[in-house]
Design an enzyme around this catalytic site. Structure first.
Site, PDB file in Angstrom:
ATOM      1  N   ASP A 225      -2.567  -0.458   6.284  1.00 49.13           N
ATOM      2  CA  ASP A 225      -3.404  -0.810   5.136  1.00 49.13           C
ATOM      3  C   ASP A 225      -2.862  -2.034   4.399  1.00 49.13           C
ATOM      4  O   ASP A 225      -3.640  -2.859   3.918  1.00 49.13           O
ATOM      5  CB  ASP A 225      -3.537   0.377   4.185  1.00 49.13           C
TER       6      ASP A 225
ATOM      7  N   HIS B  26      -5.440   4.469   6.344  1.00 43.71           N
ATOM      8  CA  HIS B  26      -4.580   5.337   5.538  1.00 43.71           C
ATOM      9  C   HIS B  26      -3.175   5.481   6.103  1.00 43.71           C
ATOM     10  O   HIS B  26      -2.474   6.431   5.785  1.00 43.71           O
ATOM     11  CB  HIS B  26      -5.230   6.698   5.262  1.00 43.71           C
TER      12      HIS B  26
ATOM     13  N   ASP C 159       0.858  -1.183   0.000  1.00 46.34           N
ATOM     14  CA  ASP C 159       0.000   0.000   0.000  1.00 46.34           C
ATOM     15  C   ASP C 159       0.892   1.229   0.000  1.00 46.34           C
ATOM     16  O   ASP C 159       1.972   1.222   0.609  1.00 46.34           O
ATOM     17  CB  ASP C 159      -0.907   0.025   1.233  1.00 46.34           C
TER      18      ASP C 159
ATOM     19  N   MET D 246       4.991   9.942  -3.973  1.00 45.52           N
ATOM     20  CA  MET D 246       4.682   8.817  -3.100  1.00 45.52           C
ATOM     21  C   MET D 246       5.253   9.205  -1.739  1.00 45.52           C
ATOM     22  O   MET D 246       6.435   9.530  -1.618  1.00 45.52           O
ATOM     23  CB  MET D 246       5.331   7.528  -3.629  1.00 45.52           C
TER      24      MET D 246
END
Length: 187
Positions: free
Chosen positions: A165, A160, A12, A25
């Protein structure tokens, strides 16, 4: 599911927006799907100042803080690749597993290629939503994680945080795999 030569890695990412390159990212979380205690996580320095406010809000992360505390993208991807290599033997194939895998894989693929020149996951990813869609024959609308959770009843949940996750996705993956095996027995 045959898993003898395949190592399924749940991945994730949290990002500052919807596409790699224009947006950053911000964090990576990963775990071996059938051994979730084998895990990896890191925060990355942003590569762009562009962001979508809602994306930043949902993660609780700050570009300013990540400029200070995040890893340089090269270092982050080297560490992630080293971790992947540590959980996969020479005769095994690593398989990227994600929920909305196309989103997470696009960032991972972009960063691996830009910063290291290749992606240890190759060109494919296993999408948990699609897996559930095939196993359950549910409508696409019912492949949201909240809808899947009503059926498979995971003990964990997503929040999140990339590592949390990834572990949640791994649990969904295992439970859907179990559901698939049960459906085979019911035939």
């Amino acid at each position: 599911m045959r898993t003898d030569k395949e190592i399924f890695v749940s991945v994730d990412v949290e990002t500052s927006g919807p596409i790699p390159g224009k947006y950053s990212m911000l964090s990576i979380g990963a775990c071996v799907a059938f051994e979730p205690s084998k895990q990896f996580s890191c925060y990355l320095k942003p590569i762009s100042e562009d962001f979508i406010p809602a994306a930043m809000e949902v993660t609780g992360l700050s570009l300013e803080k990540l400029h200070v505390d995040g890893l340089d993208p090269v270092d982050a991807m080297v560490q992630f690749k080293e971790w992947i290599n540590s959980v996969v033997k020479e005769d095994e194939t690593v398989v990227f597993v994600g929920f909305n895998a196309s989103f997470d894989w696009s960032f991972i693929n972009y960063y691996f290629h830009v910063y290291l020149g290749d992606n240890p996951f190759g060109i494919a990813a296993l999408d948990i939503k699609s897996m559930y869609f095939g196993v359950s024959h549910a409508s696409w609308r019912l492949t949201r994680s909240s809808e899947i959770a009503k059926v498979v009843k995971p003990e964990t949940y997503g929040d999140h945080d990339a590592l949390h996750d990834a572990r949640y996705q791994a649990e969904l993956f295992r439970l859907i795999d179990k559901l698939s095996e049960k459906k085979k027995l019911d035939r």
